[in-house]
Design a protein around this motif. Structure first.
Motif, PDB file in Angstrom:
ATOM      1  N   CYS A 162       2.180   4.858   0.877  1.00  0.00           N
ATOM      2  CA  CYS A 162       2.120   5.686   2.083  1.00  0.00           C
ATOM      3  C   CYS A 162       1.811   7.129   1.698  1.00  0.00           C
ATOM      4  O   CYS A 162       1.740   7.484   0.516  1.00  0.00           O
ATOM      5  CB  CYS A 162       3.437   5.619   2.847  1.00  0.00           C
ATOM      6  SG  CYS A 162       4.850   6.327   1.969  1.00  0.00           S
ATOM      7  N   SER A 163       1.651   7.978   2.690  1.00  0.00           N
ATOM      8  CA  SER A 163       1.355   9.386   2.442  1.00  0.00           C
ATOM      9  C   SER A 163       2.528  10.078   1.760  1.00  0.00           C
ATOM     10  O   SER A 163       3.683   9.674   1.904  1.00  0.00           O
ATOM     11  CB  SER A 163       1.041  10.097   3.762  1.00  0.00           C
ATOM     12  OG  SER A 163       2.200  10.153   4.576  1.00  0.00           O
ATOM     13  N   SER A 164       2.233  11.127   1.036  1.00  0.00           N
ATOM     14  CA  SER A 164       3.292  11.896   0.375  1.00  0.00           C
ATOM     15  C   SER A 164       4.206  12.550   1.405  1.00  0.00           C
ATOM     16  O   SER A 164       5.400  12.753   1.156  1.00  0.00           O
ATOM     17  CB  SER A 164       2.678  12.955  -0.542  1.00  0.00           C
ATOM     18  OG  SER A 164       1.819  13.828   0.185  1.00  0.00           O
ATOM     19  N   GLU A 165       3.661  12.859   2.588  1.00  0.00           N
ATOM     20  CA  GLU A 165       4.476  13.476   3.635  1.00  0.00           C
ATOM     21  C   GLU A 165       5.558  12.515   4.120  1.00  0.00           C
ATOM     22  O   GLU A 165       6.736  12.877   4.216  1.00  0.00           O
ATOM     23  CB  GLU A 165       3.602  13.898   4.814  1.00  0.00           C
ATOM     24  CG  GLU A 165       4.380  14.542   5.951  1.00  0.00           C
ATOM     25  CD  GLU A 165       3.490  14.944   7.115  1.00  0.00           C
ATOM     26  OE1 GLU A 165       4.018  15.492   8.094  1.00  0.00           O
ATOM     27  OE2 GLU A 165       2.268  14.703   7.044  1.00  0.00           O
ATOM     28  N   LEU A 166       5.177  11.281   4.430  1.00  0.00           N
ATOM     29  CA  LEU A 166       6.151  10.284   4.878  1.00  0.00           C
ATOM     30  C   LEU A 166       7.140   9.973   3.771  1.00  0.00           C
ATOM     31  O   LEU A 166       8.358   9.907   4.009  1.00  0.00           O
ATOM     32  CB  LEU A 166       5.428   9.007   5.317  1.00  0.00           C
ATOM     33  CG  LEU A 166       6.318   7.821   5.693  1.00  0.00           C
ATOM     34  CD1 LEU A 166       7.268   8.181   6.820  1.00  0.00           C
ATOM     35  CD2 LEU A 166       5.464   6.604   6.057  1.00  0.00           C
ATOM     36  N   GLU A 190       0.835  -1.197   0.000  1.00  0.00           N
ATOM     37  CA  GLU A 190       0.000   0.000   0.000  1.00  0.00           C
ATOM     38  C   GLU A 190       0.871   1.249   0.000  1.00  0.00           C
ATOM     39  O   GLU A 190       1.856   1.340   0.721  1.00  0.00           O
ATOM     40  CB  GLU A 190      -0.898   0.000   1.236  1.00  0.00           C
ATOM     41  CG  GLU A 190      -2.001   1.034   1.203  1.00  0.00           C
ATOM     42  CD  GLU A 190      -3.060   0.729   0.157  1.00  0.00           C
ATOM     43  OE1 GLU A 190      -3.668   1.688  -0.347  1.00  0.00           O
ATOM     44  OE2 GLU A 190      -3.285  -0.472  -0.142  1.00  0.00           O
ATOM     45  N   ASP A 209       4.805   2.603   7.634  1.00  0.00           N
ATOM     46  CA  ASP A 209       3.655   3.021   6.844  1.00  0.00           C
ATOM     47  C   ASP A 209       2.977   4.173   7.586  1.00  0.00           C
ATOM     48  O   ASP A 209       3.555   4.716   8.534  1.00  0.00           O
ATOM     49  CB  ASP A 209       2.701   1.852   6.554  1.00  0.00           C
ATOM     50  CG  ASP A 209       2.176   1.175   7.808  1.00  0.00           C
ATOM     51  OD1 ASP A 209       2.005   1.865   8.846  1.00  0.00           O
ATOM     52  OD2 ASP A 209       1.906  -0.042   7.764  1.00  0.00           O
ATOM     53  N   ASP A 210       1.803   4.548   7.174  1.00  0.00           N
ATOM     54  CA  ASP A 210       1.151   5.714   7.776  1.00  0.00           C
ATOM     55  C   ASP A 210       0.615   5.455   9.180  1.00  0.00           C
ATOM     56  O   ASP A 210       0.159   6.383   9.846  1.00  0.00           O
ATOM     57  CB  ASP A 210       0.003   6.188   6.873  1.00  0.00           C
ATOM     58  CG  ASP A 210       0.506   6.793   5.582  1.00  0.00           C
ATOM     59  OD1 ASP A 210       1.623   7.335   5.573  1.00  0.00           O
ATOM     60  OD2 ASP A 210      -0.228   6.722   4.571  1.00  0.00           O
ATOM     61  N   HIS A 211       0.667   4.210   9.649  1.00  0.00           N
ATOM     62  CA  HIS A 211       0.103   3.875  10.947  1.00  0.00           C
ATOM     63  C   HIS A 211       1.084   3.197  11.891  1.00  0.00           C
ATOM     64  O   HIS A 211       0.759   2.999  13.060  1.00  0.00           O
ATOM     65  CB  HIS A 211      -1.121   2.973  10.773  1.00  0.00           C
ATOM     66  CG  HIS A 211      -2.167   3.563   9.896  1.00  0.00           C
ATOM     67  ND1 HIS A 211      -3.008   4.570  10.319  1.00  0.00           N
ATOM     68  CD2 HIS A 211      -2.493   3.304   8.596  1.00  0.00           C
ATOM     69  CE1 HIS A 211      -3.817   4.904   9.321  1.00  0.00           C
ATOM     70  NE2 HIS A 211      -3.530   4.163   8.280  1.00  0.00           N
ATOM     71  N   GLN A 251       9.700  12.801   3.406  1.00  0.00           N
ATOM     72  CA  GLN A 251      10.683  12.835   4.491  1.00  0.00           C
ATOM     73  C   GLN A 251      11.782  11.806   4.279  1.00  0.00           C
ATOM     74  O   GLN A 251      12.965  12.087   4.483  1.00  0.00           O
ATOM     75  CB  GLN A 251       9.986  12.573   5.832  1.00  0.00           C
ATOM     76  CG  GLN A 251       9.072  13.690   6.285  1.00  0.00           C
ATOM     77  CD  GLN A 251       8.250  13.291   7.508  1.00  0.00           C
ATOM     78  OE1 GLN A 251       8.317  12.148   7.974  1.00  0.00           O
ATOM     79  NE2 GLN A 251       7.476  14.227   8.033  1.00  0.00           N
ATOM     80  N   TRP A 272       5.932   0.926   1.615  1.00  0.00           N
ATOM     81  CA  TRP A 272       5.068   0.168   0.700  1.00  0.00           C
ATOM     82  C   TRP A 272       5.253  -1.343   0.906  1.00  0.00           C
ATOM     83  O   TRP A 272       5.119  -2.128  -0.030  1.00  0.00           O
ATOM     84  CB  TRP A 272       5.347   0.518  -0.758  1.00  0.00           C
ATOM     85  CG  TRP A 272       5.114   1.942  -1.144  1.00  0.00           C
ATOM     86  CD1 TRP A 272       4.913   2.999  -0.318  1.00  0.00           C
ATOM     87  CD2 TRP A 272       5.093   2.472  -2.480  1.00  0.00           C
ATOM     88  NE1 TRP A 272       4.771   4.162  -1.039  1.00  0.00           N
ATOM     89  CE2 TRP A 272       4.883   3.867  -2.371  1.00  0.00           C
ATOM     90  CE3 TRP A 272       5.258   1.916  -3.748  1.00  0.00           C
ATOM     91  CZ2 TRP A 272       4.816   4.703  -3.486  1.00  0.00           C
ATOM     92  CZ3 TRP A 272       5.195   2.755  -4.851  1.00  0.00           C
ATOM     93  CH2 TRP A 272       4.968   4.128  -4.710  1.00  0.00           C
TER      94      TRP A 272
END
Length: 220
Positions: free
Chosen positions: A23-27, A21, A139-141, A30, A110
């Motif tokens: 991840c966010s563009s922010e992560l 999956e 990941d985002d979580h 960075q 991912w």
């Protein structure tokens, strides 16, 4: 997505982009900013191109009939690493590549979400690299990594921490966690330490005697 900066290999972890999956563009931003080398697995190259990410290495068994010259042109300069070994996943082959090149640490994105078998395999296979490469899967979580036998880190109160054994882990003792353990065992499928949390701002200590114990720093 901008290109990554050039930094010294012994200062920052490498980055592997797997095929789970997104991840966010922010992560993503960075991690791209400070990674000395970026590897993408061949199964994810099209999504990487769509996001405009510049990578250094394209690695895999290329069993999908990829046009290598096309990617060389789009991502120049690009190293192509053909890794046909079917006894290892492409992510493991990427770990092996980094070890061979002398890298000590890597972040992986991912690598979770989408297919459950891929997620479980990616999370559990890192134990084989305990003494070879420091691996962090993000990941985002969550942020997931393998614990040494003695671990200490400062956290804010109520931070969610999960202790997940790979197989059986014995002699676990914790401090500053709500569900405390005192020389206790965890076994995957029977008893795990999911959804624990930090009691108060300060150091969390986790030790264990034997086995492979994953720490998952989680947020909703």
């Amino acid at each position: 997505m901008s290109s990554h900066h050039i930094v010294r290999d012994d200062q920052e972890p490498a980055l592997i982009i797997a095929n789970g999956e997104v991840c966010s563009s922010e992560l993503l931003g960075q991690l791209l900013e400070w990674s000395p080398i970026i590897i993408v697995l061949d199964s994810a190259i099209e999504r990487v191109l769509e996001l405009g990410i510049k990578v250094d290495v394209l690695l895999g068994d290329f069993d999908r009939g990829l046009d290598i010259n096309y990617y060389k042109e789009k991502q120049y300069p690009l190293e192509i690493v053909y890794a046909p070994n079917q006894d290892k996943t492409d992510l493991e082959k990427a770990f092996d590549y980094l070890i061979e090149k002398g890298h000590k640490a890597v972040n992986v994105i991912w690598a979770t979400g989408k297919r459950a078998d891929h997620t479980i395999t990616n999370l559990t296979n890192i134990v084989a690299y305990r003494n070879l490469l420091k691996i962090v899967i993000l990941d985002d979580h969550s942020k997931v990594y393998l614990l040494p036998e003695t671990f200490e880190k400062w956290y804010t109160a109520n931070t969610i921490l999960s202790l997940i054994p790979i197989g059986k882990v014995t002699g676990i003792t914790t401090q500053n966690l709500f569900f405390s353990l005192k020389n206790e065992d965890l076994t995957i499928g029977y008893r795990t330490g999911s959804s624990n949390h930090v009691i108060e701002d300060g150091i969390v200590s986790i030790s264990h005697s034997n086995g492979d114990l994953l720490l998952m720093e989680c947020w909703d």
